[in-house]
Design an enzyme around this catalytic site. Structure first.
Site, PDB file in Angstrom:
ATOM      1  N   ASP A  64       0.854  -1.186   0.000  1.00 28.86           N
ATOM      2  CA  ASP A  64       0.000   0.000   0.000  1.00 28.86           C
ATOM      3  C   ASP A  64       0.889   1.235   0.000  1.00 28.86           C
ATOM      4  O   ASP A  64       2.108   1.142   0.159  1.00 28.86           O
ATOM      5  CB  ASP A  64      -0.986  -0.005   1.166  1.00 28.86           C
ATOM      6  CG  ASP A  64      -0.322  -0.163   2.525  1.00 28.86           C
ATOM      7  OD1 ASP A  64       0.917  -0.320   2.584  1.00 28.86           O
ATOM      8  OD2 ASP A  64      -1.029  -0.119   3.544  1.00 28.86           O
ATOM      9  N   TYR A  66       2.966   4.777   0.760  1.00 30.21           N
ATOM     10  CA  TYR A  66       3.642   5.350   1.925  1.00 30.21           C
ATOM     11  C   TYR A  66       2.612   6.154   2.725  1.00 30.21           C
ATOM     12  O   TYR A  66       1.721   6.783   2.162  1.00 30.21           O
ATOM     13  CB  TYR A  66       4.770   6.275   1.485  1.00 30.21           C
ATOM     14  CG  TYR A  66       5.921   5.587   0.786  1.00 30.21           C
ATOM     15  CD1 TYR A  66       6.634   4.556   1.394  1.00 30.21           C
ATOM     16  CD2 TYR A  66       6.313   5.989  -0.496  1.00 30.21           C
ATOM     17  CE1 TYR A  66       7.706   3.944   0.763  1.00 30.21           C
ATOM     18  CE2 TYR A  66       7.392   5.374  -1.142  1.00 30.21           C
ATOM     19  CZ  TYR A  66       8.079   4.356  -0.506  1.00 30.21           C
ATOM     20  OH  TYR A  66       9.134   3.756  -1.138  1.00 30.21           O
ATOM     21  N   PHE A  77       6.350   2.582  -4.354  1.00 30.98           N
ATOM     22  CA  PHE A  77       7.738   2.775  -3.924  1.00 30.98           C
ATOM     23  C   PHE A  77       8.340   4.124  -4.318  1.00 30.98           C
ATOM     24  O   PHE A  77       9.434   4.461  -3.870  1.00 30.98           O
ATOM     25  CB  PHE A  77       8.645   1.641  -4.434  1.00 30.98           C
ATOM     26  CG  PHE A  77       8.261   0.296  -3.920  1.00 30.98           C
ATOM     27  CD1 PHE A  77       8.498  -0.050  -2.593  1.00 30.98           C
ATOM     28  CD2 PHE A  77       7.643  -0.634  -4.747  1.00 30.98           C
ATOM     29  CE1 PHE A  77       8.128  -1.296  -2.102  1.00 30.98           C
ATOM     30  CE2 PHE A  77       7.268  -1.884  -4.272  1.00 30.98           C
ATOM     31  CZ  PHE A  77       7.507  -2.207  -2.946  1.00 30.98           C
ATOM     32  N   HIS A 205       9.797  -8.076   0.960  1.00 35.46           N
ATOM     33  CA  HIS A 205       9.625  -6.630   0.812  1.00 35.46           C
ATOM     34  C   HIS A 205      10.962  -5.926   1.078  1.00 35.46           C
ATOM     35  O   HIS A 205      11.748  -6.378   1.908  1.00 35.46           O
ATOM     36  CB  HIS A 205       8.569  -6.136   1.800  1.00 35.46           C
ATOM     37  CG  HIS A 205       8.026  -4.791   1.501  1.00 35.46           C
ATOM     38  ND1 HIS A 205       8.653  -3.644   1.921  1.00 35.46           N
ATOM     39  CD2 HIS A 205       6.928  -4.394   0.823  1.00 35.46           C
ATOM     40  CE1 HIS A 205       7.951  -2.598   1.526  1.00 35.46           C
ATOM     41  NE2 HIS A 205       6.900  -3.022   0.850  1.00 35.46           N
TER      42      HIS A 205
END
Length: 240
Positions: A64, A66, A77, A205
């Site tokens: 999801d 930031y 990202f 991740h």
């Protein structure tokens, strides 16, 4: 609600009108009215706006957005260049340079070196413009609360995007970072209609909590380009 200005508009026509999205629509209206939510409404679908369906060469799938001020911009990202890079992005830049060589991140790969440039440009926008769809499985989040908009309907919408991509004849690469992204493996395989055309790369991740469990050393960028070239597709210039 969805206006991308490219072929996604036709592919997703009527999608938002399905009954299964009524709850998500109501939830988002309430959240944006009473809470601080990221990204801004106008930025929610930036990934689709910047990367047309037929142009997709690779999908980088995250979780999801930031959830701190100024960071989310509708691209998984990525953050505006005026914003200090979050730890996950710093780790991505480190892996980029380990894979393809020094200078690929525009400097040493530190937050400071990749945060320079115009405020209206996102750090990973050059990738998006070359066919890298920077997609999250959930497209909004409440401030300071990671994962707060999960299980409210976004997953059905992004699953549809993944299905459309995986069913496309032209090969592409799916880079799945994190457990939520990795869980889409079966969806991608099933959507290929029994003929495997795409490369799927799964990894932990890039956040500091999991990057040392197998994210580093994945050589995602070179592996992606090898696959594209093997299939007669121009490689991506990953340089930032």
């Amino acid at each position: 609600m969805i206006k991308t200005g490219n072929d996604w508009d036709e592919l997703l026509a009527g999608e938002w009108d399905k009954a299964c999205y009524d709850g998500l629509r109501s939830f988002l209206l309430d959240e944006y009215s009473h809470e601080t939510v990221y990204p801004a409404k106008g930025d929610i679908f930036n990934a689709l706006k910047l990367t047309a369906y037929e142009d997709v060469k690779a999908v980088i799938l995250g979780q999801d957005p930031y959830h701190e001020p100024g960071q989310a911009q509708g691209l998984a990202f990525s953050v505006p260049r005026s914003v200090q890079a979050p730890p996950s992005l710093v780790n991505i830049m480190r892996e980029l340079e380990d894979d393809l060589g020094p200078g690929m991140a525009g400097g040493s790969g530190t937050a400071e070196s990749i945060s320079e440039g115009p405020a209206d440009d996102g750090i990973l926008v050059p990738w998006a413009k070359q066919g890298v769809l920077l997609l999250n499985t959930v497209l909004t989040v409440r401030a300071h609360r990671a994962g707060s908009h999960r299980s409210h309907g976004w997953e059905q919408f992004t699953d549809r995007i993944i299905e459309l991509l995986a069913s496309r004849t032209k090969p592409m690469v799916f880079i799945l970072w994190g457990a939520n992204a990795g869980a889409k493996t079966d969806l991608i395989l099933q959507s290929q209609q029994e003929k495997l055309r795409h490369l799927i790369i799964r990894a932990p991740h890039p956040s500091p909590l999991s990057a040392y469990r197998g994210f580093f050393g994945g050589r995602y960028f070179s592996r992606c380009n090898y696959f594209l070239e093997d299939n007669g597709i121009a490689p991506i210039d990953w340089h930032l």
